[in-house]
Design an enzyme around this catalytic site. Sequence first.
Site, PDB file in Angstrom:
ATOM      1  CE  LYS A   1      36.372  58.244  48.286  1.00 18.73           C
ATOM      2  NZ  LYS A   1      36.624  59.118  49.579  1.00 18.73           N
TER       3      LYS A   1
ATOM      4  CG  ASP B   1      28.904  41.674  50.010  1.00 21.62           C
ATOM      5  OD1 ASP B   1      28.268  40.928  48.695  1.00 21.62           O
ATOM      6  OD2 ASP B   1      29.801  40.533  50.078  1.00 21.62           O
TER       7      ASP B   1
ATOM      8  CG  ASP C   1      29.859  44.303  44.942  1.00 22.14           C
ATOM      9  OD1 ASP C   1      29.712  43.175  44.628  1.00 22.14           O
ATOM     10  OD2 ASP C   1      31.203  43.994  43.964  1.00 22.14           O
TER      11      ASP C   1
ATOM     12  CE1 TYR D   1      30.969  46.518  40.288  1.00 27.52           C
ATOM     13  CE2 TYR D   1      30.682  44.612  38.624  1.00 27.52           C
ATOM     14  CZ  TYR D   1      31.462  44.988  40.281  1.00 27.52           C
ATOM     15  OH  TYR D   1      31.277  44.313  41.686  1.00 27.52           O
TER      16      TYR D   1
ATOM     17  CG  ASP E   1      34.685  57.946  52.899  1.00 27.24           C
ATOM     18  OD1 ASP E   1      34.273  58.706  52.806  1.00 27.24           O
ATOM     19  OD2 ASP E   1      36.165  58.365  53.099  1.00 27.24           O
TER      20      ASP E   1
END
Length: 359
Positions: free
Chosen positions: A196, A257, A253, A145, A229
């Site tokens: 990751k 959600d 983020d 970000y 993942d």
Amino acid sequence: MPQTNTPRLLLLPGDGIGPEVIGQVKRVAAWLAEHADLQLDIEERPFGGTSYDLYGTPLSDEARDLALSSQAVLMGAVGGPQWDAVPRDKRPEAGLLGLRKAMDAFANLRPALCFEALADASTLKREIVAGLDIMIVRELTSGVYFGDKGIDNNTPSGEKRGFDLQVYTQSEIERVARVAFELARSRRNKVTSAEKSNVMDSGLFWRQVVTALHARDYPDVQLEHMLADNAAMQLVKNPKQFDVIVTDNLFGDILSDEASMLTGSIGLLPSAALSTAGRPGLYEPVHGSAPDIAGKGLANPLAAILSFGMALRWSLGRPDLDQRLYAAVTAALDKGVRTGDLGGRNTTSEMGDAVLAAL
Ligand code: NAD
Ligand code: IPM
Ligand code: MN
């Protein structure tokens, strides 16, 4: 005039459904002031697109300075299609990122709790989500970000390219992991760190730093590493295996959600963004400005009301009132009050009425 030692809460209603959900928070705060001895100096400023339209900037210097000198800041939501053509640094979302950075609000606590009355509201089966209580700790002031970004022609072939650089320093990882380990000690004592590391060097570095910190200061906490993942998959397969999840800004983020749907709706998820001790906290619902339902009185105000509860707990010295609010929200849901996102027909203010009645 408020007394000088009265804590200040700055409200930034923002755009879309932001003012509608913050409107219900104001009713709740007024009730607590009258009946539960809540002493609060409440200020309010335009923010996001609303601020851009008025002042040409999504975060005015005055609003930022007031935020930095408050005990807590409660935001509604920012953004909307009417600001799509605005340059990136003036967009509503840039105001939010600028505020998070200015407040150094690096530890974003995003709890996902399944209220018993809503165990059937999730798109997942009741037995998967009933009793769910997980805490996502999202790093909020660094990573992709805030790394170098751009769209340029700077390639040998002259072809245009877009890029966003993911960067994390050791201290940035350590401080957010520390928050996760401390929280785990007061919960079920387990931290899952998601990255990751199989493809990203910043992810490998994240894993190394978390591993070393754990060995040094938190050997009593169970630590598990999981590729992000796989974490996304495990969250819908068997979410109750998690206690605290610590992860970077972008994965946090997305995973938060995803976690919202385990609880029934994104209209339920509150969050707290904390800084170092003594600095103000930034509280925001996880949801956005919901342009599709804005202005219609249909938004679920519970994420905003529960975010106010988190502010009472973490920044305003009244954890007892957070507990009362949580109980009132539970009672409102037990009574069957449901906004559209929960499959019902109640309005924003009817949900507010139900919470006030339960209080
Ligand atoms: P969104 O969260 O605004 O909406 C996603 C879906 O969830 C929509 O169908 C919406 O109607 C529904 N929804 C969200 N909150 C709800 C609530 N309280 N009650 C009932 N339904 C609700 O996400 P989006 O559509 O991807 O983004 C819209 C805008 O909001 C974008 O400009 C985005 O940048 C911004 N955004 C802001 C924040 C924030 O301010 N913290 C967070 C996410 C998105
Ligand atoms: C969130 C939002 C924000 C984010 C946007 C609006 C900048 O999606 O708070 O989850 O990506 O952090
Ligand atoms: Mn988001």
